[in-house]
Design a protein around this motif. Structure first.
Motif, mmCIF file in Angstrom:
data_model
loop_
_atom_site.group_PDB
_atom_site.id
_atom_site.type_symbol
_atom_site.label_atom_id
_atom_site.label_comp_id
_atom_site.label_asym_id
_atom_site.label_seq_id
_atom_site.Cartn_x
_atom_site.Cartn_y
_atom_site.Cartn_z
ATOM 1 N N MET A 250 0.809 -1.217 0.000
ATOM 2 C CA MET A 250 0.000 0.000 0.000
ATOM 3 C C MET A 250 0.842 1.266 0.000
ATOM 4 S SD MET A 250 -3.226 -1.013 2.461
ATOM 5 C CE MET A 250 -4.398 0.054 1.608
ATOM 6 N N ARG A 251 2.136 1.130 0.285
ATOM 7 C CA ARG A 251 2.999 2.314 0.322
ATOM 8 C C ARG A 251 3.725 2.549 -1.002
ATOM 9 N NH1 ARG A 251 3.899 1.826 5.877
ATOM 10 N NH2 ARG A 251 1.865 2.011 6.861
ATOM 11 N N HIS A 252 3.602 1.605 -1.930
ATOM 12 C CA HIS A 252 4.247 1.780 -3.234
ATOM 13 C C HIS A 252 3.263 2.480 -4.172
ATOM 14 C CE1 HIS A 252 5.879 0.834 -7.208
ATOM 15 N NE2 HIS A 252 7.047 0.697 -6.594
ATOM 16 N N PRO A 253 3.689 3.522 -4.891
ATOM 17 C CA PRO A 253 2.726 4.306 -5.676
ATOM 18 C C PRO A 253 1.945 3.509 -6.703
ATOM 19 C CG PRO A 253 5.006 4.910 -6.213
ATOM 20 C CD PRO A 253 5.052 4.092 -4.971
ATOM 21 N N GLU A 254 2.585 2.572 -7.398
ATOM 22 C CA GLU A 254 1.863 1.809 -8.422
ATOM 23 C C GLU A 254 0.899 0.813 -7.791
ATOM 24 O OE1 GLU A 254 4.247 0.652 -12.019
ATOM 25 O OE2 GLU A 254 5.887 1.467 -10.804
ATOM 26 N N ALA A 257 -2.030 2.740 -6.341
ATOM 27 C CA ALA A 257 -2.977 3.214 -7.350
ATOM 28 C C ALA A 257 -3.991 2.127 -7.692
ATOM 29 C CB ALA A 257 -2.227 3.667 -8.598
ATOM 30 N N GLN A 258 -3.523 0.878 -7.806
ATOM 31 C CA GLN A 258 -4.429 -0.230 -8.077
ATOM 32 C C GLN A 258 -5.358 -0.475 -6.889
ATOM 33 O OE1 GLN A 258 -4.856 -2.311 -10.806
ATOM 34 N NE2 GLN A 258 -3.511 -0.942 -11.944
ATOM 35 N N ILE A 259 -4.785 -0.479 -5.698
ATOM 36 C CA ILE A 259 -5.534 -0.776 -4.488
ATOM 37 C C ILE A 259 -6.593 0.290 -4.215
ATOM 38 C CG2 ILE A 259 -5.274 -0.817 -1.961
ATOM 39 C CD1 ILE A 259 -2.570 -2.307 -2.500
#
Length: 281
Positions: A250-254, A257-259
């Protein structure tokens, strides 16, 4: 000179699921597996994660039709956990002789989208898709505004339902800026026969389907999208084939974005549904 073939016999086994994603402070360091939770008896050591080339779980086999089968979906955490800290900090059996917290609040994206909201949304979508195929679906919680249930109770729901498969849906909260991708957690070493070959098939079916649908394997934990752990109470207590999916970081931007998007959650739900249908046959 007479030539003789030399054959090599490789012997191996794969013992095939819930992580500390709900507590950001407890998220495992990048690239390392977290230590087992403290127990009153020493927990058995974790086996090495399956090798991508030699020890993958066997490909799922299908012998029955999905209609009439039972799936238990476990949306991680709950919306009321954050305001009921005393209830979720209560110690419950961890399935290996020790104890751990009843539940946690869950992680969130940097923008504040909560893991409990994500898991509930995806689980409801999967329930609708499976129900349309004739699969009986049991949820471990009936809303996103309650508290708990505790991790051992979630496992009991699957056991009492006689589930053909139990899937706990989560998202991770690693602070590493480069950590991304999904991984599937299973109980290791196994404590009963359901945690062996049946769980291996379930994990493989879900892993292969998520990967085929374009979701990247975790680049920071586990091996080839799989991660065996001894400290996850929800799967330790299970007597049914059970796994936990950490859908992304949840901390990774990509990943975030999906989540965070409805379209992304629909993609996750479709992939999980297809993986379950593949496993159920």
């Amino acid at each position: 000179m007479r030539r003789r073939d030399l054959s090599i016999l490789l012997a191996g086994s794969v013992a095939l699921v819930f992580t500390a994603c709900g507590d950001p402070s407890a998220a495992p360091p990048s690239g390392t597996a977290p230590p087992p939770a403290a127990t009153s008896d020493a927990a058995p050591p974790l086996p090495a994660d399956p090798s991508p080339t030699t020890s993958q779980p066997p490909a799922p086999t299908t012998t029955a039709k999905p209609a009439g089968r039972t799936v238990v979906l476990d949306p991680g955490h709950n919306g009321g956990n954050g305001t009921n800290s005393s209830a979720i900090k209560k110690q419950v059996p961890d399935g290996r002789g020790g104890t751990k917290a009843c539940n946690t609040t869950g992680a969130s994206t940097n923008a504040g989208y909560a893991e409990h909201s994500f898991t509930w949304d995806v689980a409801v979508r999967v329930r609708e898709e499976l129900t349309a195929k004739g699969v009986k679906v049991v949820m471990t919680r009936d809303s996103d505004s309650g508290v708990g249930p505790c991790v051992d109770e979630r496992a009991r729901i699957g056991n009492q339902a006689g589930a053909d498969a139990v899937v706990s849906i989560h998202a991770d909260g690693s602070n590493s800026p480069t950590a991304r991708g999904f991984h599937i957690i299973y109980s290791a070493p196994p404590l009963n026969s359901a945690q062996g070959a049946p769980t291996a098939k379930l994990a493989a079916a879900l892993r292969d389907t998520l990967r085929a649908k374009g979701f990247p394997l975790s680049n920071y934990i586990g091996s080839n999208g799989l991660h065996g752990r001894a400290d996850i109470a929800g799967v330790n207590h299970s007597t049914r084939p059970a796994v936990m999916i950490e859908c992304g970081n949840m901390r990774h931007p990509e990943d975030a974005a999906q989540i965070s998007s409805a379209a992304g959650r629909a993609r996750y739900a479709d992939a999980i549904t297809d993986g379950l249908l593949r496993y159920l046959g």
